[in-house]
Design a protein around this motif. Structure first.
Motif, PDB file in Angstrom:
ATOM      1  N   TYR A 107       0.551  -1.405  -0.033  1.00 27.71           N
ATOM      2  CA  TYR A 107       0.051   0.095  -0.015  1.00 27.71           C
ATOM      3  C   TYR A 107       0.791   1.310   0.065  1.00 27.71           C
ATOM      4  CZ  TYR A 107      -3.500  -3.245   1.153  1.00 27.71           C
ATOM      5  OH  TYR A 107      -4.498  -4.833   1.032  1.00 27.71           O
ATOM      6  N   PRO A 108       1.506   1.288  -1.177  1.00 27.86           N
ATOM      7  CA  PRO A 108       2.166   2.702  -1.119  1.00 27.86           C
ATOM      8  C   PRO A 108       1.829   3.912  -1.297  1.00 27.86           C
ATOM      9  CG  PRO A 108       2.646   1.523  -2.936  1.00 27.86           C
ATOM     10  CD  PRO A 108       1.440   0.704  -2.369  1.00 27.86           C
ATOM     11  N   LEU A 109       0.279   3.967  -1.705  1.00 30.44           N
ATOM     12  CA  LEU A 109      -0.485   5.265  -2.092  1.00 30.44           C
ATOM     13  C   LEU A 109      -0.575   6.051  -1.030  1.00 30.44           C
ATOM     14  CD1 LEU A 109      -2.838   3.880  -5.110  1.00 30.44           C
ATOM     15  CD2 LEU A 109      -0.494   4.640  -5.140  1.00 30.44           C
ATOM     16  N   GLY A 110      -0.741   7.240  -1.243  1.00 29.08           N
ATOM     17  CA  GLY A 110      -1.649   7.988  -0.616  1.00 29.08           C
ATOM     18  C   GLY A 110      -2.620   8.799  -1.111  1.00 29.08           C
ATOM     19  N   LEU A 111      -3.763   9.631  -0.554  1.00 26.54           N
ATOM     20  CA  LEU A 111      -4.777  10.176  -1.217  1.00 26.54           C
ATOM     21  C   LEU A 111      -5.174  11.559  -0.544  1.00 26.54           C
ATOM     22  CD1 LEU A 111      -7.113   9.846  -3.242  1.00 26.54           C
ATOM     23  CD2 LEU A 111      -8.512   8.967  -1.534  1.00 26.54           C
ATOM     24  N   TYR A 112      -5.190  12.577  -1.245  1.00 24.29           N
ATOM     25  CA  TYR A 112      -5.453  14.061  -0.656  1.00 24.29           C
ATOM     26  C   TYR A 112      -6.736  14.631  -1.295  1.00 24.29           C
ATOM     27  CZ  TYR A 112      -0.629  14.068   1.122  1.00 24.29           C
ATOM     28  OH  TYR A 112       0.642  13.752   1.978  1.00 24.29           O
ATOM     29  N   LEU A 113      -7.333  15.221  -0.472  1.00 23.30           N
ATOM     30  CA  LEU A 113      -8.312  15.941  -1.209  1.00 23.30           C
ATOM     31  C   LEU A 113      -8.082  17.486  -0.948  1.00 23.30           C
ATOM     32  CD1 LEU A 113     -11.453  16.173  -2.309  1.00 23.30           C
ATOM     33  CD2 LEU A 113     -12.382  15.903   0.144  1.00 23.30           C
ATOM     34  N   THR A 120     -20.984  21.055   4.655  1.00 19.53           N
ATOM     35  CA  THR A 120     -20.629  19.935   5.789  1.00 19.53           C
ATOM     36  C   THR A 120     -19.281  19.634   5.585  1.00 19.53           C
ATOM     37  OG1 THR A 120     -21.325  18.383   3.956  1.00 19.53           O
ATOM     38  CG2 THR A 120     -22.844  18.988   5.481  1.00 19.53           C
ATOM     39  N   LEU A 121     -18.313  20.115   4.919  1.00 17.75           N
ATOM     40  CA  LEU A 121     -17.003  19.945   4.765  1.00 17.75           C
ATOM     41  C   LEU A 121     -16.142  21.255   4.347  1.00 17.75           C
ATOM     42  CD1 LEU A 121     -14.619  17.992   4.711  1.00 17.75           C
ATOM     43  CD2 LEU A 121     -14.937  17.449   2.295  1.00 17.75           C
ATOM     44  N   GLY A 122     -15.380  21.647   5.384  1.00 12.66           N
ATOM     45  CA  GLY A 122     -14.692  23.031   5.222  1.00 12.66           C
ATOM     46  C   GLY A 122     -13.701  23.068   4.001  1.00 12.66           C
ATOM     47  N   ALA A 123     -13.338  24.383   3.479  1.00 10.93           N
ATOM     48  CA  ALA A 123     -12.386  24.344   2.403  1.00 10.93           C
ATOM     49  C   ALA A 123     -10.977  24.028   3.133  1.00 10.93           C
ATOM     50  CB  ALA A 123     -12.507  25.634   2.040  1.00 10.93           C
ATOM     51  N   GLY A 124      -9.959  23.641   2.176  1.00 12.69           N
ATOM     52  CA  GLY A 124      -8.929  23.370   2.695  1.00 12.69           C
ATOM     53  C   GLY A 124      -8.298  21.924   2.175  1.00 12.69           C
ATOM     54  N   THR A 125      -6.999  21.424   2.291  1.00 17.50           N
ATOM     55  CA  THR A 125      -6.411  20.327   1.873  1.00 17.50           C
ATOM     56  C   THR A 125      -6.573  19.341   3.226  1.00 17.50           C
ATOM     57  OG1 THR A 125      -5.197  21.708   0.535  1.00 17.50           O
ATOM     58  CG2 THR A 125      -4.431  19.433   0.764  1.00 17.50           C
ATOM     59  N   TYR A 126      -6.899  18.099   2.724  1.00 15.57           N
ATOM     60  CA  TYR A 126      -7.015  16.955   3.672  1.00 15.57           C
ATOM     61  C   TYR A 126      -6.179  15.716   3.130  1.00 15.57           C
ATOM     62  CZ  TYR A 126     -11.078  19.498   5.358  1.00 15.57           C
ATOM     63  OH  TYR A 126     -11.767  20.662   5.843  1.00 15.57           O
ATOM     64  N   ARG A 127      -5.738  14.996   3.924  1.00 17.98           N
ATOM     65  CA  ARG A 127      -5.047  13.686   3.696  1.00 17.98           C
ATOM     66  C   ARG A 127      -6.236  12.585   4.365  1.00 17.98           C
ATOM     67  NH1 ARG A 127       0.175  11.364   2.516  1.00 17.98           N
ATOM     68  NH2 ARG A 127       0.142   9.277   2.814  1.00 17.98           N
ATOM     69  N   TYR A 128      -6.183  11.805   3.330  1.00 14.99           N
ATOM     70  CA  TYR A 128      -7.238  10.379   3.643  1.00 14.99           C
ATOM     71  C   TYR A 128      -6.483   9.563   4.519  1.00 14.99           C
ATOM     72  CZ  TYR A 128     -10.226   6.547   3.549  1.00 14.99           C
ATOM     73  OH  TYR A 128     -11.341   5.626   3.711  1.00 14.99           O
ATOM     74  N   GLN A 129      -7.153   8.971   5.864  1.00 16.55           N
ATOM     75  CA  GLN A 129      -6.449   8.045   6.737  1.00 16.55           C
ATOM     76  C   GLN A 129      -7.370   6.774   6.545  1.00 16.55           C
ATOM     77  OE1 GLN A 129      -3.750   9.080   8.635  1.00 16.55           O
ATOM     78  NE2 GLN A 129      -3.867  11.006   7.312  1.00 16.55           N
ATOM     79  N   PRO A 130      -6.951   5.900   5.748  1.00 21.91           N
ATOM     80  CA  PRO A 130      -7.706   4.652   5.478  1.00 21.91           C
ATOM     81  C   PRO A 130      -8.404   3.864   6.750  1.00 21.91           C
ATOM     82  CG  PRO A 130      -5.897   4.652   4.158  1.00 21.91           C
ATOM     83  CD  PRO A 130      -5.706   5.703   4.902  1.00 21.91           C
ATOM     84  N   GLY A 131      -7.188   3.619   7.635  1.00 23.29           N
ATOM     85  CA  GLY A 131      -7.607   2.930   8.765  1.00 23.29           C
ATOM     86  C   GLY A 131      -8.790   3.273   9.751  1.00 23.29           C
ATOM     87  N   ALA A 132      -8.599   4.734   9.716  1.00 20.90           N
ATOM     88  CA  ALA A 132      -9.646   5.377  10.713  1.00 20.90           C
ATOM     89  C   ALA A 132     -10.696   5.876   9.868  1.00 20.90           C
ATOM     90  CB  ALA A 132      -8.844   6.503  11.429  1.00 20.90           C
ATOM     91  N   HIS A 133     -10.688   5.968   8.470  1.00 22.35           N
ATOM     92  CA  HIS A 133     -11.669   6.368   7.833  1.00 22.35           C
ATOM     93  C   HIS A 133     -11.983   7.849   8.097  1.00 22.35           C
ATOM     94  CE1 HIS A 133     -14.636   6.615   4.707  1.00 22.35           C
ATOM     95  NE2 HIS A 133     -15.674   6.747   5.542  1.00 22.35           N
ATOM     96  N   GLY A 134     -10.943   8.666   8.133  1.00 21.76           N
ATOM     97  CA  GLY A 134     -11.139  10.055   8.274  1.00 21.76           C
ATOM     98  C   GLY A 134     -10.167  11.022   7.611  1.00 21.76           C
ATOM     99  N   LEU A 135     -10.632  12.228   7.444  1.00 25.79           N
ATOM    100  CA  LEU A 135      -9.629  13.349   7.037  1.00 25.79           C
ATOM    101  C   LEU A 135      -8.936  13.943   8.122  1.00 25.79           C
ATOM    102  CD1 LEU A 135     -12.298  14.722   4.426  1.00 25.79           C
ATOM    103  CD2 LEU A 135     -10.401  13.061   3.978  1.00 25.79           C
TER     104      LEU A 135
END
Length: 242
Positions: A107-113, A120-135
């Motif tokens: 699992y070498p990938l990372g995912l940013y939004l 319901t989701l503030g402006a900005g940059t987030y990194r997705y955390q797969p294990g916790a299913h959070g930003l």
């Protein structure tokens, strides 16, 4: 066109009824979203996402609807939509294992939004955390502020209300040769991209793939370390005219 019963099925049961109702109308082309205060992150800085929903549309229907859409409009992604898209690309579908296959389960990938923000989701940059299913927030800048200053950035990307950025760390893959590491990482990024694009189609969203940009500059804007490479950008929004 995504119908109301379908949207109600994909909204998680844990979502408050008032918020679920507020989301359905605008997604069907109805009135504006009811103003809501974006949820606050936990003390550890993690913004929990709603659980991914089951049973959106048949796979063959999503495949028929998948197409590159460059004319994208707002509003930007809701918390529910961000949850479903991030989980589809990099989420866990069983403990410690993700929706996308990976060489040696490394699992070498990372995912940013990167998002312009919604009620319901503030402006900005987030990194997705797969294990916790959070930003986890990694900066306050949205799409225009983060990507706009990059030289020769494609205009349709800057105008998108949200952009997912897929990154990779090839060195996480156990291999004696550097070439296979990069090949496996790119292959995995393609699988993650297709998963997200199909989920976008299932949600009635428009999306596309953009790799012909200055990816190194995108990485610098995100503040990535040298071992983490930007592989592909996935702008997402509402198809204009629908």
């Amino acid at each position: 066109m995504v119908r109301a019963p379908l949207l109600k099925r994909i909204l998680p049961a844990a979502l408050p009824a008032a918020l679920a109702g507020a989301l359905v109308g605008p997604l069907l082309g109805g009135g504006p979203l009811i103003p809501q205060a974006p949820p606050s992150p936990s003390p550890g800085g993690l913004l929990a996402l709603p659980p991914p929903a089951a049973g959106t549309v048949p796979l063959d229907a999503a495949l028929r609807e998948r197409r590159t859409t460059r004319a994208l409009a707002g509003p930007a992604l809701s918390l529910v939509e961000a949850s479903q898209l991030a989980w589809s690309a990099q989420g866990e579908n069983r403990p410690g294992r993700r929706t996308v296959p990976s060489a040696h389960a490394s699992y070498p990938l990372g995912l940013y939004l990167v998002t312009e923000g919604s009620p319901t989701l503030g402006a900005g940059t987030y990194r997705y955390q797969p294990g916790a299913h959070g930003l986890k927030s990694s900066g306050p800048r949205g799409v225009a502020a983060l990507l706009g200053p990059i030289r020769a950035m494609q205009p349709w990307i800057v105008k998108a209300p949200a952009v997912f950025v897929v990154t990779g760390r090839p060195l996480k893959i156990s291999s004696r040769e550097p070439a296979p590491r990069m090949d496996y990482t790119f292959w995995e990024a393609g699988a993650a991209s297709q998963a997200l694009l199909l989920q976008a189609a299932a949600l009635g969203l428009g999306a596309g793939v953009a790799s012909g940009v200055d990816l190194a500059s995108v990485g610098a804007a995100l503040g990535l370390d040298p071992e983490e490479k930007v592989l592909v950008l996935l702008p997402v929004g509402r198809p204009k005219g629908k």
